[in-house]
Design an enzyme around this catalytic site. Structure first.
Site, PDB file in Angstrom:
ATOM      1  N   GLY A 208     -17.616 -39.902  -0.235  1.00  0.00           N
ATOM      2  CA  GLY A 208     -16.645 -38.840  -0.444  1.00  0.00           C
ATOM      3  C   GLY A 208     -15.693 -39.199  -1.577  1.00  0.00           C
ATOM      4  O   GLY A 208     -15.541 -40.370  -1.936  1.00  0.00           O
ATOM      5  N   CYS A 209     -15.039 -38.193  -2.141  1.00  0.00           N
ATOM      6  CA  CYS A 209     -14.182 -38.417  -3.317  1.00  0.00           C
ATOM      7  C   CYS A 209     -12.960 -39.258  -2.977  1.00  0.00           C
ATOM      8  O   CYS A 209     -12.669 -40.253  -3.656  1.00  0.00           O
ATOM      9  CB  CYS A 209     -13.775 -37.087  -3.928  1.00  0.00           C
ATOM     10  SG  CYS A 209     -13.094 -35.885  -2.755  1.00  0.00           S
TER      11      CYS A 209
END
Length: 322
Positions: free
Chosen positions: A115-116
């Site tokens: 995930g970012c």
């Protein structure tokens, strides 16, 4: 003839960005479903099983369903959802994470794209804990801001489409106030933390870009590590890496501001150590495009590694939201 790729969920924000990074590739072949077949279970099952490599750009439950539809032992998967980031049997798709991570991605059949917020937090925490600078049981706090593209088409419409019922004129909002954001388990596991970090995300009125901040009260930490020790642990860990770069300490200490949009369209993750040395305080900040190294760029990097192709193929030209 190149490897056959199927992007399941190619009409979403991440899927569109991945497509834009793969345009013109002659070393890959693509399976594409027309609009009428994208939600047809039989057509999807056939595409998933016919592909050499599948990229899932789907909500978590749909990603799990897609994996269950693959009934052969050869189709390889990159899952861009959060469904499998802490799951057994899945390789964590952060090639710069550890010395053997690139090899694990290259040989993996099931790879979970980070995930970012998480890839940035993990990029900060893991080297500090591995080097003994930060104790694994330390109460970690993470603050972050993302462009609104991170929320997908619904949030993009809320900020851009004045005709939408969800439209907002907000310039900034803090969310995840129940302190149970879906990236927390991923950050805890891959960051090497014994306890859940306290993570507070926010979104600003800009399309893409991200800053993730981990504050460190050095005076309170065991051994009272110096700012130089924090910087060295990060620099040593990422030495020689192309897409994770630790800025020179002197440059970060001289900086007056940092722009969350500076790295948009790239696959770079840039780490800064800001500090007030006399007061024993530091903040490590990760800067990236939430749709680049935080999503589509990382997926393409993993794809290249998994297929034994040049790792930078398709990553050095700007990618944009369509």
């Amino acid at each position: 003839m190149g490897a056959t790729i199927f992007i399941d969920g190619e009409a979403g924000t991440t899927g569109l960005q991945i497509k834009s990074r793969l345009i013109g590739r002659t070393d890959l072949d693509f399976i594409r479903l027309d609009d009428a077949k994208r939600k047809d279970p039989a057509a999807r099952r056939e595409a998933l099983n016919d592909a050499d490599l599948v990229i899932l750009c789907l909500p978590d439950d749909a990603a799990k369903e897609a994996v269950s539809l693959i009934d052969n032992g050869t189709t390889r998967v990159i899952d861009a959802s959060s469904a499998h980031r802490t799951a057994d049997g899945w390789v964590y798709g952060f090639p710069e994470y550890a010395p053997d991570s690139r090899t694990a991605v290259a040989s993996g059949r099931l790879v979970s794209n980070p995930g970012c917020y998480a890839i940035t937090s993990v990029a900060i925490l893991h080297p500090l804990i591995a080097a003994g600078v930060l104790p694994s049981d330390w109460p970690v706090t993470i603050n972050a801001v993302s462009g609104y593209s991170g929320g997908g088409k619904q949030l993009i419409a809320a900020f851009e489409d004045q005709g939408s019922e969800a439209y907002t004129d907000e310039s900034f909002r803090v969310y995840g106030l129940g302190l149970s954001h879906k990236h927390v388990p991923e950050i805890q596991k891959w960051g090497g933390l014994m306890h859940r970090p306290l993570f507070v995300p926010s979104v600003g009125r800009f399309a893409q870009g991200m800053l993730v901040q981990v504050p460190l009260q050095l005076w309170a930490m065991p051994g009272k590590p110096s700012v130089a020790q924090v910087h060295k642990a990060l620099s040593d860990h990422y030495a020689g890496q192309r897409y994770v770069r630790v800025c020179e300490l002197k440059d970060s200490l001289a900086a007056a501001k940092i722009d969350p949009e500076e790295l948009n369209g790239t696959n770079e993750l840039r780490l800064h150590v800001f500090a007030n040395e006399p007061e024993g305080q530091a903040v490590v900040v990760g800067q990236l495009d939430n749709l680049g190294k935080g999503a589509s760029g990382q997926a393409v990097q993993n794809l290249n590694i998994m297929l034994g192709l040049p790792e930078d193929e398709g990553l050095d030209r700007p990618a944009h939201i369509e």
